[in-house]
Each structure stands twice: as structure tokens, then as C-alpha cells.
Design an enzyme around this catalytic site. Structure first.
Site, PDB file in Angstrom:
ATOM      1  N   ALA A  63       0.858  -1.183   0.000  1.00 28.75           N
ATOM      2  CA  ALA A  63       0.000   0.000   0.000  1.00 28.75           C
ATOM      3  C   ALA A  63       0.899   1.240   0.000  1.00 28.75           C
ATOM      4  O   ALA A  63       2.094   1.156   0.229  1.00 28.75           O
ATOM      5  CB  ALA A  63      -0.867  -0.009   1.250  1.00 28.75           C
ATOM      6  N   GLY A 106      -0.818  -4.844   0.600  1.00 26.46           N
ATOM      7  CA  GLY A 106      -1.951  -4.678  -0.319  1.00 26.46           C
ATOM      8  C   GLY A 106      -1.689  -5.361  -1.657  1.00 26.46           C
ATOM      9  O   GLY A 106      -2.634  -5.790  -2.345  1.00 26.46           O
ATOM     10  N   GLU A 109      -2.698  -8.868  -1.156  1.00 29.51           N
ATOM     11  CA  GLU A 109      -4.161  -8.919  -0.996  1.00 29.51           C
ATOM     12  C   GLU A 109      -4.853  -8.815  -2.355  1.00 29.51           C
ATOM     13  O   GLU A 109      -5.805  -9.533  -2.647  1.00 29.51           O
ATOM     14  CB  GLU A 109      -4.625  -7.795  -0.057  1.00 29.51           C
ATOM     15  CG  GLU A 109      -4.137  -8.017   1.370  1.00 29.51           C
ATOM     16  CD  GLU A 109      -4.544  -6.910   2.320  1.00 29.51           C
ATOM     17  OE1 GLU A 109      -4.056  -5.772   2.129  1.00 29.51           O
ATOM     18  OE2 GLU A 109      -5.351  -7.172   3.225  1.00 29.51           O
ATOM     19  N   GLU A 129       2.350  -5.922   7.189  1.00 30.58           N
ATOM     20  CA  GLU A 129       1.691  -4.800   7.871  1.00 30.58           C
ATOM     21  C   GLU A 129       2.018  -4.716   9.351  1.00 30.58           C
ATOM     22  O   GLU A 129       2.130  -3.625   9.930  1.00 30.58           O
ATOM     23  CB  GLU A 129       0.162  -4.904   7.715  1.00 30.58           C
ATOM     24  CG  GLU A 129      -0.365  -4.658   6.317  1.00 30.58           C
ATOM     25  CD  GLU A 129      -0.330  -5.875   5.410  1.00 30.58           C
ATOM     26  OE1 GLU A 129       0.314  -6.878   5.773  1.00 30.58           O
ATOM     27  OE2 GLU A 129      -0.945  -5.829   4.335  1.00 30.58           O
TER      28      GLU A 129
END
Ligand code: NAI
Length: 708
Positions: A63, A106, A109, A129
Site C-alpha cells: 500500500a 496490499g 491482498e 503490515e
């Protein structure tokens, strides 16, 4: 689509490429571009399947960390990635993820929401994370167990370590590895699966295990997290979220993950860890030394002195592939140094950190010597002889004669004046301090001490070199103890005072250990050797004011031969495995000494112990900052986290003070000043910031700041 996302049609296969250098982070523009590219590809009747890939060296490294701050400040709802992920998984055409480099956070994901994942053998996947005090917030905790199984998913989400492609394929996170042209192979694969039924990760349950097995997995994971990630909330939240994947329908699991993600995101821990993440990058920036400053080559090095530090520093250079001469005055000392190096490498091989071949190659790079032969060719010398000004000056005068013009002459001194050392050479512009921490081959911190005359090229070279050596280099000014040890002195002083006032040795250490320090201050003193501080205090005794209280207990222990671990006793007793054992004899001695000195013993709550020790750090840090010996508050934070075992999840001492509130810290310090006198006089900068309701993080010195 837009600048960061490209779409091409390869004969009925759409290839969407993310192009957001350097690491294809999922910025708002990338997400927007991907949404548009997927919408267009899905609507385009000539497209049968979609391949998603990354331009440059990686798929998606994660991210965009700056976006997290926007969610906290209310500028973003942070749902864009979730929407994209839904859109990808529900796409009516098969989506093939072509992964090279990294698919982290991310990125993984998003990859897991695709219908197939192919990867280059060198790729890595992971959910890191937790290292920022967060948990995966876009379905990672729900999809990963469905692909990798519960045990591995818990480990990946709670510990955050990357997994290599080969293992990821074996675990089921990837459907296969592709040698050769990744995108071409992914297109071929896409043709094979086009038109067939589309597997969705969210619908898979076969790897979610059964309740009794899972209970054992989660219990073990929680125990490990409590031990190895002491006091951290994110690992436990990650475990809860993965557990929800095994107990709740998918959408409810996602909702719970979201709630836990937000709890973590709004916590002080995550804010602190994100501060540290950016801080480690920030410290590399020196306002008056621009990025374009030319640097000097460091292709060869020499270390003078093969003691505790010199032998470790030689390993640091060898590990970075830089050949290094190691000079001593006597054969016996040289043999001892080399034996230490050999033993360290053997241990690393035994523990699986290095292969035998790697260790052998590193040893080959280290050349022992008793003379200055060869020094005329060397790019950089690090002096690590005994701590004494006369000796250092003599060594630097010799180096000045032996080394080529332009060679960097660095001292590893921990207390001495770098300008005075530089003055013993004809080239003070080439002299600098490089203060490694013990053990040098392990500790990440490197204080780079800028002398008055150190040239910008020399400073820039050392900052760059730190990175090459695997260290976090922080530029500091030339004051006694530089930044780290200058602050450590009042910290240890308070710990000693507290014992003299009646707190037990164990209580002081426990309070700071529970606060999050890697070790209590007194146990740290025993490890480093109480005699080190004792010698320094004796040397500087003439500078002490007679009416200001001095700590005496550690010096008295030294007088009894209790130097700490090295003599088997200090604040604690030590067994043959160097395990500390509380020593009632110390308690008795301190009680007697305090009575003689007229210091009454009292019960001291652990909160006071923490405040006295930590605020002593903060107050000295404020002076250092104001005097310009550190460039920014974050530099002090990074020093304390990487060199002194300060908990990263509290962001470093200065950040921690900001989170407590400088007004509160200041008031408490004023109270300590009333009780204990001028040692506690608040730093003027602390007073100023507290009175104007500001923070250390917001403090920016005038332009031209130099870590003087
Ligand atoms: P040490 O006593 O273990 O080693 C010093 C070595 O220098 C000895 O092996 C000695 O034979 C050698 N030596 C003395 N004169 C020499 C000369 N003229 N030429 C070549 N070699 C010579 O000392 P240590 O602990 O390694 O400290 C070295 C420096 O690093 C000191 O300035 C110290 O303040 C600093 N330092 C020490 C730290 C520690 O934790 N020990 C941490 C950070 C810095």
C-alpha cells in the site's frame, strides 16, 4: 488509463500493467487506474481474460504508507482498495496475476483476489503490515488462510516475514512458477483458462481446518506473539482476524478484519512505527549536503586495533564485500582479534545465518598485519584503539603520514573530541567519527560524527557507506558522548539514584523492561561493564559541581571488584550461563551506603521509575536538539531504537514525549527539579515547546542546520 496504469490488448487477452516507480505502491492514482482498466476490459467483448502485472523491478510492494495517515486524519475513507479487490474477484473474466519482485501487503491482498497467480522464481510474497503496527486491511487475513492454510497464514500475518516463491507455490498461495518470460507465459495460461469456470478465493474453505486443530494453532501463535513481540497489539489483532476467517462467513470476517485494522491504525503503536519507518529514511537527509554531493570511492578499508570493536568493524566491511586490513601492535593481540572474528563466523554458520562458503569468502577479505604496509592504497581507515586522546593523536599522525591524499580517516571513539583528533593531522577535512555500537557486526546503529572541518564529501560518503554496510547512519555533532551516550548518562544516573533511594535493582529493571526497553538499565550496565562508566566518571570528576548530587552505588560496586558480567557480579550475580540472579548482598550494601549518605529509603512506584529514567533521556535529548548536535528529533529517536533497545512501537524517546504531551512531561520535570535540584532543570527548548503547545516532531531549526 492514466500515467500509472497501462492497458494493452494482446489478441483477446488484456494486459494491465502498473507503472508507479519505484515499487508500484498502491497509490490512489494506481487504484483509480486499475478500476478503470478492469471496467474497460470487462466491458470489451474482444477480451477473454485479463493479466495483471507490474512494470520495472516489481509487482506491487504494498500500500502507499502515506495513505494510512490520510485515513487517520479523516481525508480518506481508505475503502478504495477494498472496492478494487471486490471488483477483481467478481470479474466475469479470469484474472491472472503475473508476479515478479514482491507482492507485499496490499499487493498480495490484490493478488489473492485474482483467480490465478503465477510468479517468477525470484518473487516473494508477504503480509508485512504488522511491522507498521497494522494488520492486513483489504482481506489478507481472510483470503490467505483459504490459500495457505491456517497455520501459515497466522504466522505470515502475525510476524510479517516474506515467503519465497517456491514456498508460496508449495503452500498454495501461488498456482505456479514460470521460468522465462513471465507475461508471455501468463498470456498463454490465460488463453487456457478463458471461458472456464472461475475459482474465487473467498469461496474456498478446504484449507480452513477444523475447530480443535485450529484452537491449538491460535493458542500457540498467541503465546509466541506475547513473548517475541512483547506489548504489541497488532500481532494479536492479526491472529484474531485470521481466527475469524475460520469461524465466520467471509463477509463477516472481512468486517471484523476492518474493525481490527482501524483499531490498530488509530493506535499510538502504529503511528509510532510509521514514524520510525519514515524516520529511517529521513535521517539520510542532511540539509546542507544535497543528494548530488560527490562521494569518494570506498573499495578498500583498514581497521587499526583488533579489540572488541575493531574485530567487529572488520567483519562489517568484509560482510559488505570490502577487503579490509586489520592492524595491531602485537602478534598476540592480532591473533586474539582474528580468533574472535573466526569464532563469530563459525557461530553464524552454525546458526544458519551464513553458509560456510560465504563465511570463508568473508575471512579471505580480512588481512591481518602488524605494519602500515599497504595503507598507502587504502580508501578509508577506521581507528579503534584504546580510548585515550594521546594514543589517538599518535595513531592519526601516523595515518596522516601513511595514507594517500583523500583517504578518509575515521575514529570509532565513543567520547573523545573529533576536532582535537583531526588537529593531529594535516588534513582535518578528511577526518570524521564513525561510532559503531557493540557488537559492531550486529548492532544496526552507526553515529557519524561530523567534525568542524569534516568535508561535505567525507560526510556524504560515510552516510552512503552506512547503507552499504547494512547500518542506519545518523549524523551527529561533536559533543561529549555524541547523541546516544550523552543521553544515556542521565538515564543511568537516574536508575542508580532510584536504587539509592530504595527501589530494588530488580524493580528498576522490571519497570523499564515492562515499558518496552530491550533490557533494564542496570542489567545493561552489567553487560557493558560498570567499570567503563566508572573510569569515565573518575576522569571527569574535576568537572562536577560539589553541591550537585552524584550517583555513587555503581562506583562502590566497582571498588568491590563487581564490574558486571565480566567479573561474574555487578548489580546482579551471574551463573555460568551469564544469567542474572538478584543479589541480596547488593540490597544490603546499598541500604548501608544510603543510610551513611543520609538518603532515606522509600517505596517507589514503577511509574516514577519510568518517568525519572525516560524523562531524563528526553530532557537531555531536548538540549542536544536545541544545541544542534542532532538534526531533528527523529534522528534521536532512530539512534535510541537502533542502538539502545528503545521500543520502536513507542517511536523513540522524543516521539514518546510528544505522545505523552510536552506540557505533562515539562510539569513532571519541574516537579523533579523541585525535589532533586538542578540536575533536573528543564531544557529551554522543552519549556518553550511545552508552553506553546508544540511537539519535538514539529521543531525545525533555522535553515543551515548541520548537526554541528
Ligand atoms: P579494546 O581494548 O577491546 O581494543 C583496543 C585494541 O587496540 C587492542 O587490541 C589494542 O592492542 C589495540 N591497539 C592499541 N594501540 C594500538 C596501535 N597503536 N595500533 C594498533 N592497535 C592498537 O577496545 P574497544 O572496546 O574495541 O574500543 C576501541 C575504541 O572503540 C575505543 O575508542 C572505544 O571508546 C570505542 N568504542 C567502544 C565500544 C565498546 O562497547 N567497547 C562501543 C563504541 C566505541
Amino acid at each position: 488509463m492514466n500515467d500509472s496504469v497501462h492497458l494493452q490488448n494482446h489478441n483477446e487477452i488484456a494486459v494491465i500493467t502498473i507503472d508507479n516507480p519505484p515499487v508500484n505502491a498502491l497509490s490512489p492514482a494506481v487504484i483509480e487506474g486499475l478500476l478503470a482498466a478492469f471496467a474497460q476490459s470487462e466491458a470489451d467483448d474482444t477480451v477473454n481474460a485479463i493479466v495483471l502485472t507490474g512494470a520495472g523491478k516489481t509487482f506491487i510492494a504494498g500500500a502507499d504508507i502515506r495513505e494510512f495517515g490520510k485515513i487517520v486524519s479523516g481525508q480518506s475513507r481508505g475503502r478504495a482498495l477494498l472496492d478494487l479487490i471486490d471488483r477483481v474477484e467478481n470479474c466475469r473474466k479470469p484474472v491472472i496475476m503475473a508476479i515478479h519482485g514482491t507482492a507485499f501487503g496490499g499487493g498480495l491482498e490484490l493478488a489473492m483476489a485474482g483467480h490465478y497467480r503465477l510468479a517468477d522464481p525470484g518473487a516473494q510474497v508477504g503480509q508485512p503490515e504488522v511491522k507498521l503496527g497494522l494488520i492486513p486491511g483489504a482481506g489478507g487475513t481472510q483470503r490467505l488462510p483459504r490459500l495457505a492454510g491456517v497455520a501459515k497464514a497466522v504466522e505470515m500475518c502475525a510476524e510479517g516475514n516474506p515467503v519465497k516463491a517456491e514456498d508460496a507455490a508449495r503452500l498454495g498461495i501461488l498456482d505456479g512458477m514460470v521460468r522465462g518470460d513471465l507475461v508471455a507465459e501468463a498470456i498463454t495460461f490465460a488463453r487456457e483458462v478463458a471461458g472456464k469456470s472461475i475459482p474465487k478465493t473467498r469461496e474456498r474453505t478446504e484449507k480452513l481446518g477444523d475447530a480443535s486443530q485450529n484452537a491449538a494453532i491460535f493458542a500457540a501463535a498467541r503465546e509466541t506473539a506475547r513473548k517475541k513481540q512483547r506489548n504489541l497489539i497488532a500481532p494479536l489483532a492479526a491472529i484474531d482476524a485470521v481466527e475469524a476467517a475460520t469461524q465466520l462467513p467471509f463477509d463477516e470476517g472481512i468486517a471484523l478484519e476492518r474493525r481490527l485494522f482501524n483499531e490498530c491504525l488509530f493506535s499510538d503503536q502504529s503511528k509510532a512505527l510509521i514514524h520510525v519507518f519514515f524516520g529511517e529514511r529521513e535521517v539520510a537527509r542532511v540539509p546542507d549536503i544535497p543528494k548530488e554531493t560527490p562521494t569518494l570511492p570506498v573499495n578498500t578499508a583498514a581497521v587499526v586495533g583488533a579489540g572488541t570493536m575493531g574485530s567487529g568493524i572488520a567483519m562489517v566491511f568484509a560482510n559488505a564485500g570490502i577487503p579490509v586490513l586489520v592492524k595491531e601492535t602485537e602478534q598476540a593481540a592480532l591473533d586474539r582479534g582474528l580468533a574472535t572474528i573466526q569464532k563469530n563466523y563459525a557461530n553464524s554458520v552454525k546458526r544458519g545465518r551464513f553458509t560456510q562458503q560465504f563465511a570463508d569468502e568473508r575471512m579471505q577479505l580480512i588481512t591481518p598485519t602488524l605494519s602500515y604496509d599497504g595503507f598507502s592504497q587504502i580508501d578509508m581507515v577506521i581507528e579503534a584503539v584504546f580510548e585515550g586522546m594521546a594514543l589517538k593523536k599518535q595513531v592519526f599522525a601516523e595515518l596522516d603520514r601513511m595514507c594517500k591524499p583523500g583517504a578518509i580517516l575515521a575514529s570509532n571513539t565513543s567520547t573523545l573530541n573529533v576536532d582535537e583528533i583531526a588537529a593531529s593531522t594535516s588534513r582535518p577535512e578528511s577526518v570524521i567519527g564513525t561510532h559503531f555500537f557493540s557488537p559492531a557486526n550486529v548492532m544496526r546503529l552507526l553515529e557519524i560524527v561530523r567534525g568542524r572541518a569534516s568535508s561535505k564529501e567525507v560526510v556524504a560518503t560515510c552516510m552512503q557507506l552506512a547503507k552499504k554496510l547494512g547500518k542506519v547512519g545518523v549524523l551527529v555533532g561533536n559533543c561529549r558522548g555524541f547523541v546516544g551516550n550523552r543521553m544515556f548518562h542521565p538515564y543511568i544516573r537516574e536508575a542508580t539514584f532510584l536504587v539509592e533511594e530504595g527501589a530494588s535493582v530488580e524493580a528498576v529493571d522490571k519497570a523499564l523492561y515492562d515499558f518496552g526497553m530491550a533490557m533494564g538499565p542496570l542489567a545493561t550496565g552489567d553487560l557493558a561493564g560498570l567499570d567503563v562508566g566508572w573510569r569515565i566518571r573518575k576522569e571527569y570528576r574535576h568537572l562536577e559541581k560539589p553541591d550537585v548530587r552524584q550517583a555513587f552505588a555503581a562506583d562502590r560496586l566497582c571498588e568491590l571488584g563487581r564490574y558486571g558480567q565480566k567479573t561474574g557480579a555487578g548489580w546482579y550475580k551471574y551463573d555460568e550461563n551469564r544469567r542474572p540472579i538478584p543479589d541480596p548482598a547488593v540490597a544490603d550494601l546499598v541500604r548501608r551506603w544510603s543510610a551513611e549518605a543520609g538518603i532515606p529509603h522509600r517505596e517507589i512506584p514503577s511509574q516514577e521509575i519510568v518517568e525519572r529514567c525516560i524523562y531524563a533521556l528526553v530532557n537531555e535529548g531536548a538540549r542536544i536538539l536545541e544545541e544542534g548536535y542532532a538534526l531533528r528529533a527523529v534522528d534521536i529517536d532512530i539512534i535510541y531504537i537502533n542502538g539502545y533497545g528503545f521500543p520502536a512501537y513507542r517511536g523513540g524517546p522524543m516521539w514518546y514525549a510528544d505522545t505523552v504531551g510536552l506540557r505533562r512531561v515539562y510539569d513532571r520535570i519541574c516537579e523533579f527539579e523541585r525535589q532533586h535540584g538542578e540536575l533536573w532543570t528543564p531544557a529551554p527548548l522543552l519549556k518553550k515547546l511545552a508552553e506553546s503547545n508544540r511537539t519535538f516532531a514539529s521543531f525545525i531549526r533555522e535553515p543551515g542546520a548541520t548537526a554541528a
